[in-house]
Design a protein around this motif. Structure first.
Motif, PDB file in Angstrom:
ATOM      1  N   ILE A 126       0.806  -1.337   0.020  1.00  0.00           N
ATOM      2  CA  ILE A 126      -0.041  -0.054   0.217  1.00  0.00           C
ATOM      3  C   ILE A 126       0.951   1.123   0.103  1.00  0.00           C
ATOM      4  N   ALA A 127       0.645   2.091  -0.864  1.00  0.00           N
ATOM      5  CA  ALA A 127       1.273   3.550  -0.708  1.00  0.00           C
ATOM      6  C   ALA A 127       0.485   4.498   0.131  1.00  0.00           C
ATOM      7  N   GLY A 181       2.854  16.721   0.518  1.00  0.00           N
ATOM      8  CA  GLY A 181       4.071  16.567   0.739  1.00  0.00           C
ATOM      9  C   GLY A 181       4.627  16.035  -0.655  1.00  0.00           C
ATOM     10  N   THR A 182       5.993  16.125  -0.811  1.00  0.00           N
ATOM     11  CA  THR A 182       6.459  15.702  -2.167  1.00  0.00           C
ATOM     12  C   THR A 182       6.681  14.206  -2.206  1.00  0.00           C
ATOM     13  N   ALA A 183       6.944  13.562  -3.346  1.00  0.00           N
ATOM     14  CA  ALA A 183       7.152  12.160  -3.450  1.00  0.00           C
ATOM     15  C   ALA A 183       8.595  11.919  -2.696  1.00  0.00           C
ATOM     16  N   ALA A 184       9.510  12.682  -2.515  1.00  0.00           N
ATOM     17  CA  ALA A 184      10.474  12.486  -2.037  1.00  0.00           C
ATOM     18  C   ALA A 184      10.173  12.048  -0.484  1.00  0.00           C
ATOM     19  N   THR A 186       5.771  10.149   1.066  1.00  0.00           N
ATOM     20  CA  THR A 186       5.023   8.910   0.554  1.00  0.00           C
ATOM     21  C   THR A 186       5.701   7.606   1.396  1.00  0.00           C
ATOM     22  N   ARG A 187       4.935   6.661   2.012  1.00  0.00           N
ATOM     23  CA  ARG A 187       5.631   5.449   2.665  1.00  0.00           C
ATOM     24  C   ARG A 187       4.900   4.190   1.981  1.00  0.00           C
ATOM     25  N   ARG A 188       5.521   3.101   2.022  1.00  0.00           N
ATOM     26  CA  ARG A 188       4.805   1.706   1.712  1.00  0.00           C
ATOM     27  C   ARG A 188       4.617   0.914   2.852  1.00  0.00           C
TER      28      ARG A 188
END
Length: 705
Positions: free
Chosen positions: A447-448, A454-457, A460-462
């Motif tokens: 799951i993302a 927030g930025t992609a860097a 985001t966590r998985r």
């Protein structure tokens, strides 16, 4: 019988015949009664046919191509003659305004005035031979307006000697060569003589400039400080920069380098750019509270990037100006640069810009940039109300939750991602655990989890669908929900091809600039951008998916132009937003193995690295491809490089600079840093150009290993 210098200067300044202006007495000129200072006259006394246009009339030069015609050459010499006559009159004015100046300065100024009289006569004689009489064309008063308000002798040498006469080191040398090439050796010889005299004139002014300037400051610092807009160092150079002539006049190498790279508008009202990469942070907290200009490696190292979004007459505010050597490298690639205005990294407000501004263009309009520009907003020529710039609708544009909601409505094609791929917004951890179970049953393994702002860097966590969430990740999720109110969760998809659409929305119109290929790592973090050739990296399967025709255009372009961009436009209108916009998207492989397009991953109401890459691609040849990268130091050290400077040098050897002979010249092949490698601490932006797409892909793999 001797004549007083004061009387001779009055004859030149107030004479109403050309003979009075240009006659140098045979008698000895003495300076025993310099008299009292005079005030600057409102207008220059001249014979009627040589009157100046007080509205600052612009006189267009004949183009170089037209100079094969003798009369056109005469028109150009008419322009030059007016400058020489104005210089003569301004020197007479300086003698009368500053009678207490040192005797040796006044004596040297008299000799320079005599040279200018001779120059004017030479031009008059040559233009008559070309069929042009002095005064038959309009005469601009720009020189007079720019210099005559001088308040002391230092003003005089700064404005006339080191600005207009220094510029003539370029113009006289350049046009001497041009006249030589069109076969007019007589005029070329005249310009050679004037060029040699100008070296002496600049040297004379430089000598006194150094005597009178404030101690403890460099020549360049004082030169910039003493020039009052619209005068700037840009007026001290011509079309073809002549470093050798300046060195002969005695200017220091550091001064010459600073002048060569300096840019400032000569007339167009500039736009002001500023890099604020923490925009999402301030959008999330919905205010500029806590803004303290704190250290940020991304901001510190990459703040020069908006230079590539600007035009040469614009302004870029930075906390630290790049090294002159770096800027010269960019100029060698024909890249046009804005005026660079340093501002303290601790400053919470933009520096005072004492002139009209065309527009303010931060990286993003968020509470931090609104606060930063508040004190200079009244200088913007267009209507700009910062008090209403930030509102709930604009804040919503930055949210990934909003992007997912909009995207979920566009899912009715068998080649598009179904609504379920856009997940849901959740507000507690129990909902996430429930979603884990649902996705596990449908076959997804991850799951993302996305912070709304927030930025992609870093946003985001998985998490695994078949395992407990680690405590550290659980803490991040709960903290994000606590600060931002929710979190966006969706299936983690197997990315195949990432891209973005670069556009701008102004005055109700959406303008698309480019589709650029995004290069991300398996975690979805940015690696690079391919610019200038969106379709060159497409496999056969991707071409079939994206570019098959369903109407007049490939269906990818039809989708965005007819459905997605109009939908985005409506939300921009609701938010009263104008400015840059980009849409990130990707192709993924479904659980059944089919390729599908997720046409909206996130919407960015700001400038992006993709837009920077696109603007850089305007400097490359049509058959070439560009790769824009942001590299970090630890990454390069793992690859065997000691620092950013060593990396840039190695790439330059692999990609020698090759420019086309077209005008303007384009880059066919080359590699160069687009932020200063000598000042970078953590991050460096680099641009590679090649005619071979695969060569750039190899660089990317090598730098990412």
């Amino acid at each position: 019988m001797a004549i007083q210098l004061q009387d001779f200067a009055k004859q030149v300044l107030f004479g109403t015949t050309i003979e009075e202006k240009l006659s140098f007495p045979r008698e000895e000129i003495i300076d025993t009664h310099p008299g009292s200072p005079i005030s600057t006259p409102h207008a220059v006394s001249r014979p009627g046919h040589l009157s100046l246009y007080e509205d600052g009339v612009r006189v267009d030069h004949p183009s170089v191509a037209k100079l094969i015609d003798e009369k056109e050459r005469g028109r150009l010499l008419h322009f030059f003659a007016n400058h020489e006559l104005l210089a003569t009159e301004l020197m007479a004015l300086a003698l009368l305004k500053f009678p207490d100046a040192p005797a040796s300065f006044r004596k040297g100024l008299l000799q320079t005035l005599k040279d200018e009289q001779i120059h004017t006569r030479i031009y008059m004689r040559r233009m008559q031979q070309c069929g042009i009489e002095f005064g038959e064309l309009p005469l601009s008063n720009y020189f007079w307006k720019s210099v005559s308000s001088m308040e002391d002798p230092l003003d005089y040498v700064t404005r006339l000697s080191l600005t207009f006469e220094q510029a003539n080191l370029d113009y006289s040398r350049e046009y001497s060569g041009i006249f030589e090439r069109v076969g007019d050796k007589a005029t070329a010889k005249i310009l050679d003589r004037i060029y040699r005299d100008e070296i002496d004139h600049v040297g004379f002014g430089l000598k006194w400039f150094r005597k009178w300037k404030a101690s403890g400051k460099t020549d360049w610092e004082v030169f910039r400080e003493r020039l009052v807009f619209p005068l700037s160092p840009s007026r001290a150079k011509g079309n073809v920069f002549n470093a050798k002539g300046r060195s002969s006049a005695g200017l220091e190498d550091s001064f010459i380098k600073e002048l060569e790279i300096f840019h400032q508008s000569r007339g167009r009202t500039p736009c002001v750019f500023w890099f604020n990469p923490e925009a999402e942070t301030y959008a999330a907290q919905d205010s500029a509270d806590g803004y303290d200009a704190r250290e940020n490696p991304v901001k510190d190292d990459l703040e020069f990037l908006p230079a590539y979004l600007s035009r040469k007459d614009d302004i870029l505010i930075v906390s630290k100006a790049p090294k002159p050597e770096f800027l010269q490298t960019l100029q060698s690639y024909t890249i046009q640069l804005p005026e660079i205005v340093p501002n303290s990294p601790k400053s919470k407000t933009a520096p005072l810009i004492d002139r009209k501004i065309g527009d303010l263009r931060p990286w993003a309009w968020t509470p931090d940039s609104i606060s930063y520009f508040k004190e200079i907003a009244d200088r913007v020529t267009r209507s700009l109300d910062l008090d209403t710039m930030w509102n709930p609708e604009r804040r919503r544009l930055f949210s990934k939750v909003y992007s997912a909601r909009l995207a979920r409505t566009i899912n009715d094609g068998d080649w598009l991602a179904p609504a379920g791929c856009y997940g849901k917004e959740v507000r507690d951890f129990e909902e996430i655990e429930k979603y884990q179970r649902e996705l596990r049953e449908t076959g997804y393994s991850e799951i993302a989890c996305k912070a709304p702002f927030g930025t992609a860097a870093n946003g985001t966590r998985r998490i695994q669908t078949n395992a407990d969430v680690p405590s550290g990740l659980r803490h991040w999720i709960l903290e994000t929900i606590g600060k931002q109110g929710s979190i966006q969760i969706e299936p983690w998809l197997e990315r195949v091809f990432d891209f973005s659409i670069q556009a701008s929305f102004r005055e109700g119109q959406m303008k698309v600039f480019a589709y650029t290929e995004l290069l991300n790592n398996p975690r979805g973090q940015f690696k690079g951008i391919i610019a200038g050739a969106f379709d060159k990296g497409l496999s056969t399967d991707l071409r079939r998916l994206l570019l098959q025709r369903e109407a007049a255009k490939p269906r990818l372009y039809e989708l965005y132009e007819n459905r997605i961009l109009p939908a985005v436009k409506n939300t921009l209108l609701e938010a009263t937003y104008e400015g840059p916009i980009s849409i990130d998207a990707f192709v993924y492989r479904s659980l059944s193995g089919e390729l599908r397009l997720k046409p909206i991953v996130e919407i960015n109401p700001r400038y992006t690295m993709g837009r920077v890459a696109h603007e850089l691609s305007n400097y490359i040849a049509s058959a070439s491809v560009g790769l824009f990268q942001i590299l970090n130091l630890s990454q390069l050290k793992k690859a065997g490089y000691q620092d950013f400077t060593q990396y840039s040098a190695s790439q330059t050897r692999h990609f020698p600079k090759i420019l086309s002979e077209a005008v303007p010249s384009k880059i066919i092949q080359g590699s160069f840093p687009v932020t200063d490698p000598k000042q970078a601490k953590r991050f460096l932006a680099h641009f590679h150009v090649s005619g071979n797409y695969q060569q750039l892909a190899q660089i990317l793999r090598a730098d990412s290993s």
